[in-house]
Design an enzyme around this catalytic site. Structure first.
Site, PDB file in Angstrom:
ATOM      1  N   TYR A  28     -14.624  -2.521   8.823  1.00  0.00           N
ATOM      2  CA  TYR A  28     -13.226  -2.075   8.967  1.00  0.00           C
ATOM      3  C   TYR A  28     -12.740  -2.356  10.393  1.00  0.00           C
ATOM      4  O   TYR A  28     -11.661  -2.923  10.593  1.00  0.00           O
ATOM      5  CB  TYR A  28     -13.165  -0.571   8.668  1.00  0.00           C
ATOM      6  CG  TYR A  28     -11.826   0.078   8.888  1.00  0.00           C
ATOM      7  CD1 TYR A  28     -10.728  -0.229   8.090  1.00  0.00           C
ATOM      8  CD2 TYR A  28     -11.663   1.038   9.899  1.00  0.00           C
ATOM      9  CE1 TYR A  28      -9.500   0.404   8.285  1.00  0.00           C
ATOM     10  CE2 TYR A  28     -10.448   1.672  10.088  1.00  0.00           C
ATOM     11  CZ  TYR A  28      -9.364   1.354   9.284  1.00  0.00           C
ATOM     12  OH  TYR A  28      -8.161   1.979   9.482  1.00  0.00           O
ATOM     13  N   GLY A  31       0.845  -1.210   0.000  1.00  0.00           N
ATOM     14  CA  GLY A  31       0.000   0.000   0.000  1.00  0.00           C
ATOM     15  C   GLY A  31       0.872   1.248   0.000  1.00  0.00           C
ATOM     16  O   GLY A  31       0.526   2.270   0.597  1.00  0.00           O
ATOM     17  N   ASP A  49      -0.817  -7.982  -5.756  1.00  0.00           N
ATOM     18  CA  ASP A  49      -1.991  -8.200  -4.902  1.00  0.00           C
ATOM     19  C   ASP A  49      -1.530  -8.869  -3.601  1.00  0.00           C
ATOM     20  O   ASP A  49      -1.017  -9.993  -3.634  1.00  0.00           O
ATOM     21  CB  ASP A  49      -2.984  -9.101  -5.663  1.00  0.00           C
ATOM     22  CG  ASP A  49      -4.318  -9.209  -4.956  1.00  0.00           C
ATOM     23  OD1 ASP A  49      -4.366  -9.017  -3.719  1.00  0.00           O
ATOM     24  OD2 ASP A  49      -5.321  -9.496  -5.640  1.00  0.00           O
ATOM     25  N   GLY A  62      -0.301   4.891  -0.927  1.00  0.00           N
ATOM     26  CA  GLY A  62      -1.417   5.464  -0.162  1.00  0.00           C
ATOM     27  C   GLY A  62      -0.988   6.665   0.674  1.00  0.00           C
ATOM     28  O   GLY A  62       0.170   7.088   0.649  1.00  0.00           O
ATOM     29  N   GLN A  63      -1.954   7.198   1.423  1.00  0.00           N
ATOM     30  CA  GLN A  63      -1.704   8.420   2.205  1.00  0.00           C
ATOM     31  C   GLN A  63      -0.505   8.257   3.151  1.00  0.00           C
ATOM     32  O   GLN A  63       0.377   9.112   3.188  1.00  0.00           O
ATOM     33  CB  GLN A  63      -2.959   8.776   3.022  1.00  0.00           C
ATOM     34  CG  GLN A  63      -2.840  10.096   3.781  1.00  0.00           C
ATOM     35  CD  GLN A  63      -3.721  10.160   5.030  1.00  0.00           C
ATOM     36  OE1 GLN A  63      -4.327   9.160   5.440  1.00  0.00           O
ATOM     37  NE2 GLN A  63      -3.792  11.332   5.626  1.00  0.00           N
TER      38      GLN A  63
HETATM   39  C1  AKB Z   1     -10.517   5.959   8.770  1.00  0.00           C
HETATM   40  O1  AKB Z   1     -11.102   7.029   8.981  1.00  0.00           O
HETATM   41  O2  AKB Z   1     -11.092   4.925   8.384  1.00  0.00           O
HETATM   42  C2  AKB Z   1      -9.042   5.893   9.070  1.00  0.00           C
HETATM   43  C3  AKB Z   1      -8.805   5.433  10.447  1.00  0.00           C
HETATM   44  C4  AKB Z   1      -9.035   6.337  11.586  1.00  0.00           C
HETATM   45  O3  AKB Z   1      -8.437   4.313  10.645  1.00  0.00           O
HETATM   46  N1  AKB Z   1      -8.437   7.159   8.845  1.00  0.00           N
END
Ligand code: AKB
Length: 414
Positions: free
Chosen positions: A154, A16, A64, A19-20
């Site tokens: 998440y 990754g 991947d 990414g940011q």
């Molecule tokens: C999100 O907002 O999903 C992320 C995090 C706080 O893990 N930046």
């Protein structure tokens, strides 16, 4: 900026990496360990131009993290890899739009990376967790240890990722470590798909348009950290050497934070630099996610065990962000000479510096050249077809006339 000093040569793989967080981590690690010793991988997004400008080095796209073969392919090219920072993940907002994909990428990615590391004797693995691992039953000031009941996919993958990392550390003696990051604010790459993204977007919109419509309610507090400190936390923990007297009591779930604020408080700080800045609020589905997270995290354990300490306060972060983005905007002024040879300044609104790279300008030049010549060719091709059609019609016409003449002639003879 990272407190511990370089002690050993390393070869590091970052997933990754475009990414940011990835883009800034790869730059810092290349400065520390040498450009060729830090390998970036990603699936589709190429890294920002700043990476090649500052520290060019190996970067592979189309890899991947869920596929062992892909990772082994990289190892064949870089046999000395001894450390992995596994950053590839789908964030909270995007994860709620497609929970199954979030599970697949976050869980199968983490499991494959850990197995790959174990199989190939790569003992150091860093896997970031998140404030998103907490649920709404956690105290508003979340302690290091409490029940973890996240309400997003998440969050579920983050809790499971922490436990998976702990498992590999305990069972196989690997050096798997991780921090629970809050929202990360940065001036280089934009975040994508998170709930805390507003805290970055707001700066760009304030400087560009003087206003911002926030998808989080005015008074919802979330913990945050500035990117240089987030990078410092990750490298410091990954590098931390335990001794008899200094043992870590956690592996993959250290709370780490710098400050906590609401959108209203952030807007007020920005107004100190841009007095006319206006913020409005239109909460969307991410508001519910933000409400399910604690207002802040208590990071005393990280501070005690490996001396975590952020250097940016809320105020210092806001000032640094505004200065950096203003500076970038200034550098993007296009100087165009008018007919009298005087300079005319045009401010470019796009923040992506790659637009003005000599390489990209070259690309635009050649692309326009090919487009123009293609159009010209197409024009002549169409003309030729039309001419041929005309010729064909004329020939058919003459043929028909001669046929009619032939019949008239024949019938007269009869
Ligand atoms: C999100 O907002 O999903 C992320 C995090 C706080 O893990 N930046």
């Amino acid at each position: 900026m990272v407190s511990s000093s370089k002690s050993k040569e390393r070869t590091i793989l970052i997933t990754g990496a475009a990414g940011q967080i990835g883009i800034e981590l790869i730059i810092q690690l290349r400065k520390r360990y040498g450009n060729k010793n830090v390998i970036g991988i990603g699936r589709t997004t190429p890294p920002l131009a700043v990476l090649n400008q500052q520290c060019p080095g190996p970067f592979y796209l189309g890899v991947d993290v869920r596929k062992m073969n892909d990772l082994e392919g990289i190892l064949k090219k870089h046999k000395d890899i001894d450390t992995i920072y596994h950053l590839a993940a789908i964030l909270s907002g995007e994860g709620e739009k497609n929970p199954l994909q979030c599970w697949d990428v976050n869980m199968n990615g983490t499991l494959t990376v850990l197995e790959f590391a174990k199989k190939n004797g790569i003992s150091r693995v860093f896997i970031p967790s998140s404030i998103g691992a907490f649920g709404s039953d956690a105290p508003r000031q979340a302690p290091q240890d409490c029940a973890m009941h996240p309400s997003t996919m998440y969050g579920v993958t983050k809790v499971a990722g922490e436990l998976l990392g702990d498992y590999y550390a305990k069972k196989y003696g690997m050096r798997v470590r991780g921090v629970r990051l809050p929202g990360v604010i940065s001036s280089e790459a934009m975040p994508g798909g998170g709930t805390t993204d507003y805290a970055v977007e707001i700066f760009y919109e304030a400087l560009k348009n003087g206003k911002y419509e926030c998808y989080i309610d005015a008074d919802t507090a979330m913990p945050m950290v500035y990117m240089p400190d987030a990078i410092k936390a990750m490298i410091d923990l990954c590098e931390f050497e335990e001794t008899e007297n200094k043992k870590l009591t956690h592996y993959c779930d250290f709370n780490v934070t710098a400050f906590s604020f609401t959108p209203r408080q952030l807007a007020q700080k920005i107004q100190l630099f841009i007095p006319d800045f206006q913020i409005t609020y239109k909460p969307d589905f991410r508001q519910k996610i933000a409400e399910s997270w604690p207002d802040n995290m208590l990071d005393t354990v990280a501070r005690q065990e490996w001396e975590w300490k952020p250097s940016f306060t809320f105020e210092a972060m806001v000032q640094d962000m505004i200065e950096k983005l203003r500076d970038r905007k200034k550098k993007q002024e296009v100087i165009i000479l008018n007919r009298k040879g005087q300079k005319k300044n045009h401010k470019h609104q796009n923040y992506d510096s790659s637009f003005f790279d000599p390489f990209v300008i070259g690309f635009y030049f050649f692309a326009s050249f090919f487009l123009v010549s293609y159009k010209v060719k197409l024009y002549f091709f169409t003309m030729r077809i039309q001419a041929q059609q005309l010729l064909f019609r004329q020939t058919t016409f003459h043929f028909n006339i001669s046929l009619v003449q032939h019949y008239i002639h024949e019938s007269q003879r009869d």
